[in-house]
Scaffold this motif. Structure first.
Motif, PDB file in Angstrom:
ATOM      1  N   SER A 110       0.857  -1.434  -0.233  1.00  6.51           N
ATOM      2  CA  SER A 110       0.059  -0.182  -0.047  1.00  6.51           C
ATOM      3  C   SER A 110       0.716   1.328   0.120  1.00  6.51           C
ATOM      4  N   ASN A 144      -7.933   3.891   5.839  1.00  2.00           N
ATOM      5  CA  ASN A 144      -7.097   5.198   5.253  1.00  2.00           C
ATOM      6  C   ASN A 144      -7.591   5.316   3.635  1.00  2.00           C
ATOM      7  N   GLU A 145      -8.003   6.495   3.446  1.00  6.13           N
ATOM      8  CA  GLU A 145      -8.574   6.895   2.064  1.00  6.13           C
ATOM      9  C   GLU A 145      -7.421   7.962   1.447  1.00  6.13           C
ATOM     10  N   GLN A 146      -6.114   8.146   2.127  1.00  2.00           N
ATOM     11  CA  GLN A 146      -5.022   8.866   1.573  1.00  2.00           C
ATOM     12  C   GLN A 146      -4.526   8.408   0.412  1.00  2.00           C
ATOM     13  N   GLU A 147      -3.582   9.158  -0.468  1.00  2.00           N
ATOM     14  CA  GLU A 147      -2.869   8.474  -1.170  1.00  2.00           C
ATOM     15  C   GLU A 147      -1.568   7.737  -0.748  1.00  2.00           C
ATOM     16  N   THR A 148      -1.293   8.228   0.307  1.00  2.00           N
ATOM     17  CA  THR A 148       0.116   7.727   0.880  1.00  2.00           C
ATOM     18  C   THR A 148      -0.429   7.430   2.325  1.00  2.00           C
TER      19      THR A 148
END
Length: 237
Positions: A110, A144-148
């Protein structure tokens, strides 16, 4: 008074032992019929072949999914019931090295970024502490929906315990759910909308309590979550 308190404490321990044994036996015995249901539904699908109608195929798919989820729930109950009986090996643990090893698969899959600081070396239940961090990192990535996705892990030494902080940049937890997240199979989102069983934090809570610590969550919706747990400096702390 002291004798009465001691008797009550012993009775409570006995009840806990009986409950753990009951959960283990029931969970173990339920797995066999579930496997049979899963196998039978698969055979029905194969036997019908091209004659399988779409609505029947859909229902079989639902049946297999529900059966698989039930098996996972039983496995979670087994893990919960075994907290006091397995993974009791005690050895020296360098927490930073442990977390780096746990985090590696999440980083590869991820792109998780892990920030570590002030992590101790201690002699303790190594596998249990590893399980705690594994579940917390998994939650930090899964919700978690963040790109990183990112996680910050630190520790502070108190007189008898370490205070560990595991903070992420995930979706957070609504205020009205914070008091429920350690209950078995509780999920913030409807169960048909997510893969999580709602068992990981329950197991974490039991492990931390077994080791002699406490755990709490601080979170705001869409602002990430911080899990704070204490862990004894030594097993006699």
């Amino acid at each position: 008074m002291k004798e009465h308190a001691h008797t009550c404490q012993e009775q409570l321990k006995q009840l806990q032992t009986e409950f753990d044994e009951f959960a283990y036996i029931v969970s173990h015995d339920l797995k066999a019929p579930l496997r049979a249901i899963s196998n039978l539904s698969g055979w029905i699908k194969e036997d019908l072949g091209e004659a399988l109608e779409p609505d029947i195929a859909h229902n079989i798919h639902l049946l297999q999914n529900r059966t698989e989820r039930m098996e996972r729930m039983i496995s979670a109950l087994l893990s919960f019931s075994r907290v006091g009986r397995q993974d009791l090996e005690v050895r020296e643990v360098a927490v930073q090295e442990m977390i780096e090893k746990i985090a590696a698969p999440f980083q590869e899959k991820s792109g998780l970024k892990v920030h570590l600081s002030q992590l101790p070396t201690l002699t303790t239940y190594c596998r249990k502490l590893e399980t705690v961090f594994c579940h917390l990192l998994q939650n930090a990535v899964q919700f978690n929906e963040q790109e990183t996705p990112e996680v910050w892990i630190s520790a502070k030494q108190l007189p008898t315990h370490f205070l560990f902080s595991v903070r992420d940049n995930g979706i957070g937890i609504p205020a009205d759910s914070l008091g429920k997240i350690f209950k078995m199979f509780y999920t913030v989102q409807p169960k048909d909308r997510q893969e999580s069983l709602g068992a990981g934090l329950t197991i974490v809570h039991k492990i931390v309590r077994f080791a002699g610590g406490t755990i709490e969550a601080k979170s705001d919706l869409n602002q990430g979550t911080e899990m704070l747990f204490t862990w004894p400096l030594s097993l006699t702390a």
